[in-house]
Every structure is written in C-alpha cells, then in structure tokens.
Design an enzyme around this catalytic site. Structure first.
Site, short mmCIF file in Angstrom:
data_model
loop_
_atom_site.label_atom_id
_atom_site.label_comp_id
_atom_site.label_asym_id
_atom_site.label_seq_id
_atom_site.Cartn_x
_atom_site.Cartn_y
_atom_site.Cartn_z
N ASN A 23 -16.42 -5.29 -0.26
CA ASN A 23 -16.14 -4.16 0.63
C ASN A 23 -16.80 -4.42 1.97
O ASN A 23 -17.46 -5.44 2.16
CB ASN A 23 -16.62 -2.84 -0.01
CG ASN A 23 -18.12 -2.86 -0.25
OD1 ASN A 23 -18.90 -2.92 0.67
ND2 ASN A 23 -18.51 -2.84 -1.52
N LYS B 205 -9.88 -21.73 -11.21
CA LYS B 205 -9.13 -21.11 -10.13
C LYS B 205 -7.71 -20.74 -10.61
O LYS B 205 -7.04 -21.57 -11.22
CB LYS B 205 -9.04 -22.10 -8.95
CG LYS B 205 -8.40 -21.49 -7.73
CD LYS B 205 -8.26 -22.51 -6.62
CE LYS B 205 -7.39 -21.94 -5.53
NZ LYS B 205 -6.86 -22.96 -4.66
N PRO C 279 -21.93 -0.96 -13.91
CA PRO C 279 -23.01 0.01 -14.11
C PRO C 279 -23.27 0.77 -12.82
O PRO C 279 -23.10 0.22 -11.73
CB PRO C 279 -24.21 -0.88 -14.47
CG PRO C 279 -23.87 -2.23 -13.97
CD PRO C 279 -22.38 -2.34 -14.01
N ASP C 280 -23.66 2.01 -12.94
CA ASP C 280 -24.04 2.80 -11.76
C ASP C 280 -25.56 2.67 -11.62
O ASP C 280 -26.33 3.19 -12.45
CB ASP C 280 -23.61 4.26 -11.94
CG ASP C 280 -23.80 5.05 -10.65
OD1 ASP C 280 -24.89 4.92 -10.04
OD2 ASP C 280 -22.88 5.76 -10.25
N PHE D 167 -27.09 7.48 -1.52
CA PHE D 167 -26.20 7.81 -0.40
C PHE D 167 -24.90 8.33 -0.97
O PHE D 167 -24.52 7.98 -2.09
CB PHE D 167 -25.93 6.56 0.45
CG PHE D 167 -26.96 6.34 1.51
CD1 PHE D 167 -26.71 6.68 2.83
CD2 PHE D 167 -28.20 5.80 1.18
CE1 PHE D 167 -27.66 6.48 3.80
CE2 PHE D 167 -29.16 5.60 2.15
CZ PHE D 167 -28.90 5.94 3.46
N LYS E 57 -22.36 15.01 -6.25
CA LYS E 57 -22.79 13.65 -6.59
C LYS E 57 -24.27 13.62 -6.96
O LYS E 57 -24.68 12.91 -7.87
CB LYS E 57 -22.51 12.73 -5.39
CG LYS E 57 -22.40 11.28 -5.73
CD LYS E 57 -21.83 10.46 -4.58
CE LYS E 57 -20.32 10.39 -4.62
NZ LYS E 57 -19.76 9.54 -3.56
N LYS F 18 -25.38 12.22 -10.56
CA LYS F 18 -26.16 10.98 -10.69
C LYS F 18 -27.60 11.25 -11.10
O LYS F 18 -28.32 10.32 -11.44
CB LYS F 18 -26.13 10.22 -9.37
CG LYS F 18 -24.70 9.92 -8.90
CD LYS F 18 -24.54 8.51 -8.45
CE LYS F 18 -23.12 8.27 -7.99
NZ LYS F 18 -22.83 6.85 -7.83
N1 CTP Z 1 -24.08 3.50 -6.51
C1 CTP Z 1 -24.73 2.68 -7.41
N2 CTP Z 1 -24.02 1.96 -8.31
C2 CTP Z 1 -22.67 2.08 -8.38
C3 CTP Z 1 -21.99 2.91 -7.47
C4 CTP Z 1 -22.73 3.61 -6.55
O1 CTP Z 1 -25.96 2.58 -7.34
N3 CTP Z 1 -22.03 1.37 -9.28
C5 CTP Z 1 -24.87 4.30 -5.58
C6 CTP Z 1 -24.72 3.92 -4.13
O2 CTP Z 1 -25.69 2.95 -3.76
C7 CTP Z 1 -24.97 5.24 -3.45
C8 CTP Z 1 -24.44 6.26 -4.43
O3 CTP Z 1 -24.41 5.61 -5.69
O4 CTP Z 1 -26.33 5.51 -3.30
C9 CTP Z 1 -23.08 6.83 -4.17
O5 CTP Z 1 -22.16 5.83 -3.84
P1 CTP Z 1 -20.66 6.24 -3.50
O6 CTP Z 1 -19.87 5.00 -3.27
O7 CTP Z 1 -20.65 7.30 -2.46
O8 CTP Z 1 -20.27 6.97 -4.84
P2 CTP Z 1 -19.54 6.54 -6.13
O9 CTP Z 1 -20.47 6.63 -7.28
O10 CTP Z 1 -18.86 5.23 -5.93
O11 CTP Z 1 -18.51 7.73 -6.27
P3 CTP Z 1 -17.05 7.94 -5.61
O12 CTP Z 1 -16.53 6.55 -5.30
O13 CTP Z 1 -16.31 8.62 -6.66
O14 CTP Z 1 -17.26 8.78 -4.41
#
Ligand code: CTP
Length: 408
Positions: free
Chosen positions: A216, A294, A312-313, A332, A346, A350
């Site tokens: 990204n 590849k 994983p989140d 964030f 969120k 979280k």
């Molecule tokens: N984040 C994380 N791990 C992930 C996804 C997100 O630690 N796999 C953290 C980001 O670093 C940020 C927060 O979660 O602090 C929110 O990220 P964001 O992209 O806004 O949220 P998403 O969880 O991806 O939710 P959505 O895409 O549904 O808005």
C-alpha cells in the site's frame, strides 16, 4: 519540532562546531546563526579541507569568536591547548562530518586538530554526516558509523535528495534546523526517561510469489516521526518498520520486517513495553496461495486466481494480551468518511486505549504527504487537533502521553 526560540534548551550551551571538508560546509554559517539565535555560544574549528568550502572569516563573523584551524596554533603555551578546547564545550558537533573524518574517529586516529579534539573530548559528540551517496552506503562508512554509534556518538541525518555531485540518495547533510532540533532534543527535558516504547510504521508487503507482492502507499513518515519523538522524550524505543525509504530515526532501535506476520512477531519480541503506538498500514489480507516459484503466463490460461487469508491484527493482539499488555496502546484509524464515528467504533473493536483518527480521503493528501489532520479518541471527548505536520503530530502525541502518564 517547534521550540520557541527564547525557551530553547540550547540557551547558555557551548557548542564546539567542527566544520569538515565538504560542500555542506557552506551551510555552517546558517547553522551558527540558528544556534546563536537560540542562545548557544558557538566556537568553530575548521579543518584543512573545510577551507575549500568556507572561510575562517565567515565563521568567526557569525560566531563572534576566533576560529581554530590547525594543531600548530595550539602548541604555544600561551594558546589554549586542544585538551582544554575539547573540554570547554557542552557538546562537540561535527557538521559536515565527512567519510574521512568519521573513519579517523572510528579508528581513534588524531592526525589533525579536529580529530585530536574528538579523541580528547569527554563531552557528548554529535555528527551531521554529508558525503556522496556511494561513500555513505559503502560498507566501510557503515562499519565506521556502527562503531561510532556503539561508542555513544549521536548522529543526525544524512537526508536523501539530489546531491551536489549530481547523484540522488542518502548523503545530504541534515538541514541546520534539523541539527538544531536534534541538539535541543539532546539538551531538552526527557519526560519519558526510563519507559519503553514500541512503534509500528510503514506498509507491509505480502508476497504473491518470489518476485511479486501486494503493498500500500504508506510512507512511514508518521510512524517514524512518532518513534523519533518518543526517543527524544527519553523512551527506549523499538521501531518495527515495513519497507520504507525513511531514514532510521536517531536513538531508535529499528527492526525491519516485510509481512504482517513478521511485524507481529517482531512486536511481541520487543515486549514488555509501557507504550505501544501502531502507526503501520498493515495489509489486512495476505495471499494464501503464495507461490514458491514465479507465476508464469500460460497460453490461454488467463490471469491466476489469488485466494486471500486474513492477517493478524497487531493492534488488537497487543491490546488484548492478558500478559505484558503495554500500559498505553495507541492506534490510528485511517478513514475516508464518517471519520470520528468509525474511529470510535474501531477503538472499541480493537480494545486499544487511544485512537488517532485521520482523514485519508485523497483530497487531504495525508497518505504519503507531510501533514496530518487528527482527532484523538480516548475514553473522554474526541479532541480534534489543528492541521499539523507529521512531526508536530508526533510531538503533540508524545506531550499527551507524558501528560497522561503524569510525566510532565
Ligand atoms: N492494524 C494492525 N494490524 C492490522 C490492521 C491494522 O495493527 N492487521 C492497526 C493499524 O496500525 C492502525 C489500526 O489498526 O493503528 C487501524 O488501521 P485501519 O487500516 O484504519 O483499520 P483496519 O483494522 O484495517 O479496519 P478497516 O480497514 O475496516 O477500516
């Protein structure tokens, strides 16, 4: 960092400025001016090579002090000896620090006044390196840098950009105001001293096959700025970063990873921490069908189908830990609409303590840009900050953290 000039931690400090031989020496007069307007006294040493780029007269006019130029000036008993010169400062600043000077320092050699002072000093030393990009990236220079940092030498820059030699890359000396900010941080209050901080930054890369990946547009600017500000405030800071072109922030331990799963492992390995800030743009999905070889175009076969698996989140995992949960977990929320509403949800989802909600709709230019419009969502009322640079957001966040932890 914006420190009011009259309240600068540099007021009353004595800076011994060693000006090495490189085109960046032309910035030395501006640097002296910036230091002096913050109340610092500056005494200059100009190396032989430095004479090619600036003059003792320019330096002495701005510093309003004499300029020291070679060892033989100091052999006369009536002159100030080099030991004394190196000890009468609060800090020794080398700007520009050339590859040659860094090599001499790393080797403990003292063939001229500048190197002798650096060997004889018992004061903190800060370098602002400046050199051709190939010289900076050369293993010898990087080895010397690591040795010097291991000896406690502080380093500011170098920056990336177009260079006087016509090449592009890291090697440009940090700007005078960045050097001033680094010195102010060194002398300034350190409210987070004794605490440990963990920051994630940048994008993740999720491989499709050995040569392709999904990524990204995150630049890592905000996360790196937060890590730098935490370190300046005295926190022992680990930065877990995906691939970015940001330079490593001074005083921060950087662990480089590529994928979300590696980022989580590196974060968990960095625990315990008092503060965790998740600023990385972690890929929500990885390619479940990652190919070992590849992927090839097969005649008439059409494009490959990719299957995804959820990553994983990291923020949710750190927030939900039963053991060693960081005391303050901050995330964030990058949103393009209903920013506060989504961010409040969120934060709940979280389980983190604070969320910095930012509007990343294309019109704001936040993603990849230098500025950020942020609302801090905590258990209390949302707190919307004025539009700030990413550096200023980092500084303000660190101030809020210090306040919250009763560290001001
Ligand atoms: N984040 C994380 N791990 C992930 C996804 C997100 O630690 N796999 C953290 C980001 O670093 C940020 C927060 O979660 O602090 C929110 O990220 P964001 O992209 O806004 O949220 P998403 O969880 O991806 O939710 P959505 O895409 O549904 O808005």
């Amino acid at each position: 960092m914006t420190v009011p000039i009259d309240a600068s931690p540099l007021a009353g400090r004595r800076v011994l400025l060693i000006v090495g031989g490189g085109i960046a020496a032309v910035k030395a007069p501006d640097l002296i001016r910036r230091l002096r307007e913050r109340g610092a006294a500056v005494r200059c040493v100009l190396t032989q090579a430095g004479h090619e780029f600036t003059t003792p007269l320019a330096l002495s006019s701005l510093s309003e002090d004499r300029v020291f130029t070679d060892l033989f000036d100091l052999t006369d008993e009536s002159e100030m000896g080099h030991i004394q010169l190196s000890r009468q400062a609060d800090i020794v600043l080398v700007a520009p620090a050339t590859a040659n000077l860094m090599g001499r320092m790393a080797a403990g050699m003292a063939p001229d006044l500048a190197a002798t002072l650096l060997l004889a000093t018992d004061k903190p030393v800060m370098l602002a390196p400046a050199m051709n990009v190939r010289m900076w990236l050369h293993p010898a220079t990087q080895r010397n840098l690591a040795l010097l940092q291991g000896d406690g030498v502080m380093v500011v820059g170098p920056n990336e950009g177009n260079m006087a030699c016509g090449e592009f890359g890291p090697g440009r000396m940090a700007e005078p105001l960045e050097i001033v900010a680094a010195l102010e941080a060194h002398f300034g209050p350190r409210p987070l001293q004794g605490l440990r901080a963990l920051v994630t930054s940048g994008p993740t890369h999720e491989p499709i096959d050995p040569v392709r990946y999904i990524a990204n547009r995150s630049s890592g600017k905000q996360g790196h700025a937060i890590a730098a500000a935490l370190a300046r405030a005295g926190a022992k800071t680990v930065l877990v970063s995906g691939p970015t072109s940001q330079p490593d922030p001074a005083g921060v331990e950087v662990r480089r990873i590529e994928t979300a799963r590696q980022m989580l492992d590196a974060c968990e390995a960095a625990l315990p921490a008092d503060i965790a800030v998740c600023a990385a743009a972690v890929a929500d999905w990885r390619v479940a069908t990652e190919a070992g070889e590849k992927l090839k175009k097969e005649k008439g076969g059409g494009p490959p189908g990719l299957a995804f698996a959820e990553n994983p989140d990291i923020l949710a995992t750190l927030s939900g830990r039963a053991e060693a949960r960081p005391g303050l977990v901050i995330g964030f929320a990058a949103e393009t609409e209903k920013v506060i509403e989504h961010a409040v949800a969120k934060r709940q989802r979280k389980g983190c303590d604070w969320i910095l909600a930012n509007d990343v709709s294309p019109a704001t230019g936040t993603f990849g840009g230098d500025n950020n419009s942020v609302t801090l969502i905590s258990a209390g009322e949302p707190d919307t900050w004025p539009p700030l640079s990413k550096q200023q957001v980092a500084e303000r966040l660190v101030q809020r953290i210090a306040l919250h932890l009763g560290r001001t």
